[in-house]
Design a protein around this motif. Sequence first.
Motif, PDB file in Angstrom:
ATOM      1  N   PRO A 398     -11.499   4.822  -9.478  1.00 66.06           N
ATOM      2  CA  PRO A 398      -9.978   4.362  -8.886  1.00 66.06           C
ATOM      3  C   PRO A 398      -8.946   4.490  -9.952  1.00 66.06           C
ATOM      4  CG  PRO A 398     -12.260   3.133  -8.132  1.00 66.06           C
ATOM      5  CD  PRO A 398     -12.360   4.151  -9.265  1.00 66.06           C
ATOM      6  N   VAL A 401      -6.021   6.715  -9.838  1.00 67.00           N
ATOM      7  CA  VAL A 401      -4.994   6.898  -8.945  1.00 67.00           C
ATOM      8  C   VAL A 401      -4.387   5.381  -8.789  1.00 67.00           C
ATOM      9  CG1 VAL A 401      -6.253   8.656  -7.461  1.00 67.00           C
ATOM     10  CG2 VAL A 401      -6.941   6.159  -6.878  1.00 67.00           C
ATOM     11  N   SER A 402      -3.151   5.458  -7.945  1.00 62.26           N
ATOM     12  CA  SER A 402      -2.599   3.990  -7.721  1.00 62.26           C
ATOM     13  C   SER A 402      -3.121   3.652  -6.569  1.00 62.26           C
ATOM     14  CB  SER A 402      -0.888   4.350  -7.670  1.00 62.26           C
ATOM     15  OG  SER A 402      -0.702   5.406  -6.826  1.00 62.26           O
ATOM     16  N   ARG A 403      -3.563   4.477  -5.515  1.00 61.90           N
ATOM     17  CA  ARG A 403      -4.292   4.148  -4.392  1.00 61.90           C
ATOM     18  C   ARG A 403      -4.965   5.264  -3.982  1.00 61.90           C
ATOM     19  NH1 ARG A 403      -1.081   6.483  -0.547  1.00 61.90           N
ATOM     20  NH2 ARG A 403       0.855   6.931  -0.875  1.00 61.90           N
ATOM     21  N   PRO A 404      -6.115   5.059  -3.092  1.00 58.53           N
ATOM     22  CA  PRO A 404      -6.754   6.250  -2.649  1.00 58.53           C
ATOM     23  C   PRO A 404      -5.881   6.686  -1.541  1.00 58.53           C
ATOM     24  CG  PRO A 404      -8.258   4.287  -2.621  1.00 58.53           C
ATOM     25  CD  PRO A 404      -6.667   3.838  -2.895  1.00 58.53           C
ATOM     26  N   ARG A 405      -6.361   7.893  -1.061  1.00 58.25           N
ATOM     27  CA  ARG A 405      -5.863   8.929  -0.067  1.00 58.25           C
ATOM     28  C   ARG A 405      -5.211   7.981   1.095  1.00 58.25           C
ATOM     29  NH1 ARG A 405      -8.590  13.501  -0.066  1.00 58.25           N
ATOM     30  NH2 ARG A 405      -6.781  14.322   1.156  1.00 58.25           N
ATOM     31  N   SER A 406      -4.123   8.523   1.821  1.00 59.14           N
ATOM     32  CA  SER A 406      -3.782   7.903   3.093  1.00 59.14           C
ATOM     33  C   SER A 406      -3.717   8.554   4.273  1.00 59.14           C
ATOM     34  CB  SER A 406      -2.404   6.919   2.855  1.00 59.14           C
ATOM     35  OG  SER A 406      -1.342   7.932   2.530  1.00 59.14           O
TER      36      SER A 406
END
Lengths: 414, 414, 364, 364
Positions: A398, A401-406
Amino acid sequence: MTKIDKDGDGAGGQESPAGGEDFLNPTPMLDELEKGPWPSFVRGLKEMARRTEKTMLRGVLDQLEYSYQTKTGYWQGGMVSVLGYGGGIISRRSMLQDRFPEAAEFHTLRVQPSPGLHYNTKMLRDLCDSWERHGSGLIALHGQTGDVMLQGIEEARVQDCFDEINQNGWDLGGAGAAMRTGVSCVGPARCEHACYDTLRLHQAVLSHFAGEVHRPQYNYKFKFKFSGCPNDCSNGIFRSDLAVIGMWRDAILVDEEAMAAWISKNGLDFLVNNVINRCPSRALSLAEGRLVIDNGNCVHCMHCINVMTEALSPGRERGLAILLGGKNTLKVGAMGCTMIVPFFRLEGQEDIDRFIALSETIIEWWNSNGFDHERIGETIERLGLKQFLAGVGLPATPAMVSRPRSNPYYKSEY
Amino acid sequence: MTKIDKDGDGAGGQESPAGGEDFLNPTPMLDELEKGPWPSFVRGLKEMARRTEKTMLRGVLDQLEYSYQTKTGYWQGGMVSVLGYGGGIISRRSMLQDRFPEAAEFHTLRVQPSPGLHYNTKMLRDLCDSWERHGSGLIALHGQTGDVMLQGIEEARVQDCFDEINQNGWDLGGAGAAMRTGVSCVGPARCEHACYDTLRLHQAVLSHFAGEVHRPQYNYKFKFKFSGCPNDCSNGIFRSDLAVIGMWRDAILVDEEAMAAWISKNGLDFLVNNVINRCPSRALSLAEGRLVIDNGNCVHCMHCINVMTEALSPGRERGLAILLGGKNTLKVGAMGCTMIVPFFRLEGQEDIDRFIALSETIIEWWNSNGFDHERIGETIERLGLKQFLAGVGLPATPAMVSRPRSNPYYKSEY
Amino acid sequence: MAMKREWQTVESGPHDYKDALHPVVQKNYGKWQYHQMPRPGVLKHVAQGGDVLYTVRAGTPRQDSVDLIRRICDIADKYCDGFLRFTVRNNVELMTPDEAKVAAIIKALTEIGLPVGGVGPCVTSVHHTQGWLHCDIPATDASGVVKSIMDSLYDDFVKWRLPSKVRISTSCCAINCGGQADIAIVVKHTRPPRINHEKIGRICELPKVVARCPVAAIRPMVVDGRQSLTVDQQKCMYCGACFGACPVMEINHPEHSKFGIWVGGKNSNARSKPSLGCLVAQNLPNNPPRWPEVNEVVGRILGAYRSEGRPWERLGEWIERVGWSHFFKSTDLLFTEDMIDNYRHARMTFNQSAQVRFPQRHER
Amino acid sequence: MAMKREWQTVESGPHDYKDALHPVVQKNYGKWQYHQMPRPGVLKHVAQGGDVLYTVRAGTPRQDSVDLIRRICDIADKYCDGFLRFTVRNNVELMTPDEAKVAAIIKALTEIGLPVGGVGPCVTSVHHTQGWLHCDIPATDASGVVKSIMDSLYDDFVKWRLPSKVRISTSCCAINCGGQADIAIVVKHTRPPRINHEKIGRICELPKVVARCPVAAIRPMVVDGRQSLTVDQQKCMYCGACFGACPVMEINHPEHSKFGIWVGGKNSNARSKPSLGCLVAQNLPNNPPRWPEVNEVVGRILGAYRSEGRPWERLGEWIERVGWSHFFKSTDLLFTEDMIDNYRHARMTFNQSAQVRFPQRHER
Ligand code: SRM
Ligand code: SRM
Ligand code: SRM
Ligand code: SRM
Ligand code: SF4
Ligand code: SF4
Ligand code: SF4
Ligand code: SF4
Ligand code: SF4
Ligand code: SF4
Ligand code: SF4
Ligand code: SF4
């Protein structure tokens, strides 16, 4: 010799040896840049030209003046090299050779600096002497990629000049689709924040890749930058393909005494408004007038350590983080390096070897998967970080990434 | 009638009139969904089927049980409509008509709700009676776009059913490439935060576009959602093409007395940790135990007002903000509406007319510039916000972006 | 039939709401001052003039029988002067100015099987979709999944056991009609559409189908003399868009569908800007009638949020504060390479910084 | 020539740094404890063992004559035991353990015309590029722009008059070799390349040129029998990438170049993540030898930051706090539609929320 712009105000003339006719032609527009408090490159050029009476300098000043008048550049690129090398020299020939014959050639040797840009005067004096002997005497300290740029030499003199400086320990830097010269911050030499030896790693890595620096054989350029901590004083994240950023992973070291002193000196409000409230992950809090750090939530931004340098320091478990894929504007727009390895221990030589081995794996992946003139950051964006990680055998975390895929648009097995 | 899965545990049978043979076929898997505390749609369906003895319900239960067993859906779309309309009905015919003849048809009427989803019992009872007379008796309150979904009717009964409910003031909603049914939050009817009359605007706008709702003539669907404040209880930003969000632009109203009471009740720590420190733009601060608001820096997120509802309210200068281009996942991945008009006063009828006129300009631009099956957000992304603004004659403002461009790749005049 | 029809359609649009408003609502329309939450499932709104309105909220199956709706109407007639409303999340709301009636309303709703709750810091009803009951591209049945989840989360609906509101949605295909939510439970087809080459030419406008694909995976092809299409198995990521343009692009499949769970979706502008949900669990089996695996993961996520979240902090805001690595640790979920975005704006989701967290000894 | 050559090249890479380090640096290598800033331009580093090292920093023209470098060496020999270093921003640093020598070093540097400063919360030397002096695609002369800017910002270099560090860069084409900075001054070609159809076929690999264009604006074309290329004037946004592949794609033009100013670029990870500069002023004239219009805008931006920024708050962080609308107001700059991104990831820069600021009466 070409005379231009007779009606110039001849400001340049003022410095001419009293009475004697000036070696230089009038450069009225450039002369405007001799005024004002900031050191003037024009004054420096003119002074040196008058002293050395190098016609190349006069020709370059004339052409530059003409560029100022016509708002156009008149240099064209080409190929100039030394025996056994394919790069390291930026060739420049004037497009206006008839008009400015003295500016016919103005090639630049990109010379690798010493890591951390540390010098002793002998190194520099010898370099100046060689350069005055063979070239124009104009040196950029330093180019944006870190090179000592020896600017202005004729092709005929290039090999001799190089041989001479090479004997003094200087080597050429990169140009073209090659490994490029590296930059390292001052690091452990003079900075309390350094989490690894930036100078040593810079030296080891760029020496290892010397062949790739001298003989372009990549898809495109590849740059290393070495910063001792996340302050990234070498601008690695936006300006290198592989940014090596100092990192620690245990708790921030606190000198309670110094802390108390700092707080009583700067006051509680300053602590709250400019330290605690500026922590990006709110890992700082106040408890009975003391600063408390939630190290598990610290994102290692350096801010509190920067402000309270007497009281706080990076932890004991130090190493570096590896980020990949930075570049500036061309084609896809600027992109920053992406976090690839959050913590890499760097103590002995074997760690350095591990680092170099990993760098090679990464570069090989890029060379076999990238397109012509595609930076590794572009290749990763085109093929996907997942494909890159699989290709070089690194685990996905993690931290990358700044966030997982959306969006659901990926291929799952079936 | 088709009997399946004899070895089912016949749970369904338990409710069968003692002794008598059950009207329903065994649906062992569905029966699992009758267990547990949450209200069961299966129980509801079975109960209604037994009471009304509607074979369509039995067939649908049979097919649904089969779907559970085979993990596959068996409905296919088609075209069913009422006179003068081209949409509003989702046609469903079974792919397994031989196996489940009773489930041959199961069309759905999308019926527009009353704004804010307010009803009186007569409205609903009449609707239920009509629906039991002509259809299956199954009603979804409500579909995600806000429709009352009358689910399960044969094509032959559709027109009569529609005529009957239409006489009671109900009209069909949207489907296909058309203006869709709108959703409005409870708004001024029961919420202290409402900055404009969501119900009135919803009614006015959707009545105005009634023709576009009934006769698909757009590139693709277009949805309005009306929320009375930035809490966006109607999910307008991610779920509508044009989100109408209540907004104020003067200072937040403060009831000092209530504020004092609130603070003494909840304590200073709670104020600091859960109100002041949660303000996204740090527009809140503490001064002598009181809350101070820097209204010029407030981004109208609603948080402090939400937490301290007794003490704080939106300002007096109220209206709405218009955001454009939201949609969910298909093709390009979800996108949120973009701020287009930060403040639009909405008081009298002429303001409503202005709003409708602007909406029409926007939709016209989309219809003449968009591709088939392209939502307006996709069209704006493809052509550029600049082109959109020029097309509809709105000024560019920084409020529309989180930051100005960071690449030089645009066409300047030359 | 059109012949013997004498009614002339009135294109009236939304049903008029004027006579759907309770007198107290009419009187205080736009004049509400503040609200309180006396107990789970109950709201108390106070108007500037001092009038008070109590709201009792209850969950419904959404797929309602006329029988259920009539029962609710009976309650509204008995205690609420014949008025009621539904919320945007399929809950029913019964309103009365009379505090005394609140308990009676709660009792009556409970008797007809409707749970009272969903107000304030709790789970509320699930935004859901059609599924096998009605849609033509569903990979699962939404109503069944919702029933299974809410049976498990019943206490989180009727009690206040969470830091803040938790919105859940579930959708029966990747299109996700259920929308963004704190926890979105979305099933996904996991193999490319299969084409019936005999039918397609007759039924579909081939160029339209080709144009519909976002990744240009569809190409025209001639199969034994017939105009047809072919799908590039490498490019296709099963979005289903082509099926919408042509039902012969058979995306439905009994085997190849899986559930994914997305967290941190947020629609409100409170504190943080609205945000999209992010994938944190994938390849969960599509297991009717109770979907235990999906249920279990949802429970774990709520559990971690319950113990670590702060008042008013939404699920995604909690994760932003503690970091995604910590989230995966405390929910014991596995971060996989597929959770790294690789679609259009993937680069914007990369961590383009040296900012990173490390678990400390005691945490490791 | 290679004949009478007896030296064998040593591919040594970077010059060895060991004997370039001052004895005090050698002794305390990696053992520094903290630093202080006794006065503008001066750093005091204290080692764990108690050793102290003073650093005096001074600006240079970067384009240095050997004469200047020798003068600097004289000072280093006289006061710094023959050691010195340069910073990544073209400043020179003279170091001594002896506090007494600091004043003398400052005096000596000033005498040879080098300003002492650039340390701490101030403007430091400008990252700049080659321009007309040496590059082959410059639209302006970097050194001249830098000289003009720094003459105006002299006081901001030698004094502490700013909330935090301010990094400035300037580049002579959109490629921006100068990099991201708090204030980036970048000139841009503003018309598509013109092609000499006679030369291009002979000099360039046409397919390579076509491939180089990021917006596919280049297409092959035959001009009076010759293989050549054509540029789609609508698509081309003058990035200059094709010129790098082929000098016949003539992008340089005496008229068509303009300056843009980009703010909020940040490379450090302190507090906020590294960030890209954003366009806040465009179409400023390319006006040698002093570029007054560019200079004036830079001054206005610094002025606003000076009065509104908070300690340690970088320029871009200040703007994030007060909002872009306020920034344009307080700098009196004009936000134009061209400042709305329309490139690859434009959507990600849209304000996809209802979060917005409004100036209050007294501010309007
Ligand atoms: C000399 C230097 C500017 C300076 O005055 O300092 C420079 C000069 C040129 N750069 Fe650069 N770049 C220089 C540092 C950079 C940097 C900064 C850095 O390395 O930290 C960047 C941004 C970071 C990056 O790598 O992206 C940079 C991004 C570029 C690019 C765009 C690369 C991209 O992928 O976006 C090009 C164009 C290209 O490579 O085709 C480029 C191309 C060029 C060329 C070779 C243009 C050309 O094809 O002729 C310039 C030669 C000018 C000349 O006559 O010497 N230069 N260039 C810098 C190298 C000196 C040195 O070796 O120390
Ligand atoms: C009844 C309803 C509007 C309607 O017309 O139906 C409604 C009613 C209220 N909302 Fe809402 N919201 C309603 C759906 C929503 C939605 C949309 C949704 O759930 O699908 C949202 C956006 C959710 C999201 O962000 O994904 C929503 C975000 C809020 C917020 C912001 C919460 C946050 O901190 O992010 C507030 C503020 C608060 O909780 O005080 C709020 C506050 C309120 C208040 C307190 C407003 C008021 O003063 O009356 C109402 C009672 C709150 C409660 O239920 O706890 N309402 N509210 C909806 C009830 C849904 C349900 O049955 O549970
Ligand atoms: C019934 C409903 C789900 C539900 O059970 O509540 C629904 C059902 C369908 N949606 Fe939806 N959507 C429904 C609300 C939504 C929403 C939520 C909303 O409107 O707030 C969305 C997300 C927001 C948006 O508009 O993007 C939504 C995004 C879609 C999409 C993707 C659109 C996109 O651009 O991403 C499709 C696919 C398409 O349009 O081709 C779609 C297509 C469909 C179709 C028509 C699939 C099809 O082509 O057959 C489904 C028909 C199912 C059926 O048998 O009734 N549905 N759909 C909702 C409409 C009921 C009503 O009228 O009240
Ligand atoms: C000498 C130099 C490294 C080198 O090897 O040459 C250096 C030296 C120091 N840097 Fe740096 N930084 C140097 C370039 C940078 C750069 C890169 C650049 O300017 O091109 C950056 C990134 C700038 C950016 O974000 O765009 C940089 C971001 C920092 C920061 C983070 C500032 C912030 O809050 O964002 C610190 C922390 C601080 O100021 O205490 C820092 C701190 C420091 C300290 C205090 C470290 C120390 O304890 O010795 C040094 C003196 C600070 C000062 O100059 O005020 N240094 N520092 C560079 C001097 C440049 C110059 O001549 O002005
Ligand atoms: S990067 Fe870190 S270690 Fe290197 S000089 Fe800057 S602050 Fe010091
Ligand atoms: S280093 Fe940065 S993130 Fe870590 S505690 Fe200090 S301020 Fe917070
Ligand atoms: S959106 Fe605002 S006004 Fe509407 S119900 Fe929600 S909180 Fe009330
Ligand atoms: S509404 Fe939101 S942004 Fe405005 S002051 Fe309150 S918390 Fe801050
Ligand atoms: S989510 Fe998919 S399957 Fe479910 S209703 Fe919407 S379109 Fe149909
Ligand atoms: S499912 Fe989606 S990606 Fe696959 S072919 Fe159809 S449209 Fe293209
Ligand atoms: S910015 Fe452009 S013109 Fe200037 S040196 Fe770099 S490549 Fe050459
Ligand atoms: S300048 Fe850039 S955009 Fe224009 S043709 Fe050349 S490469 Fe393409």
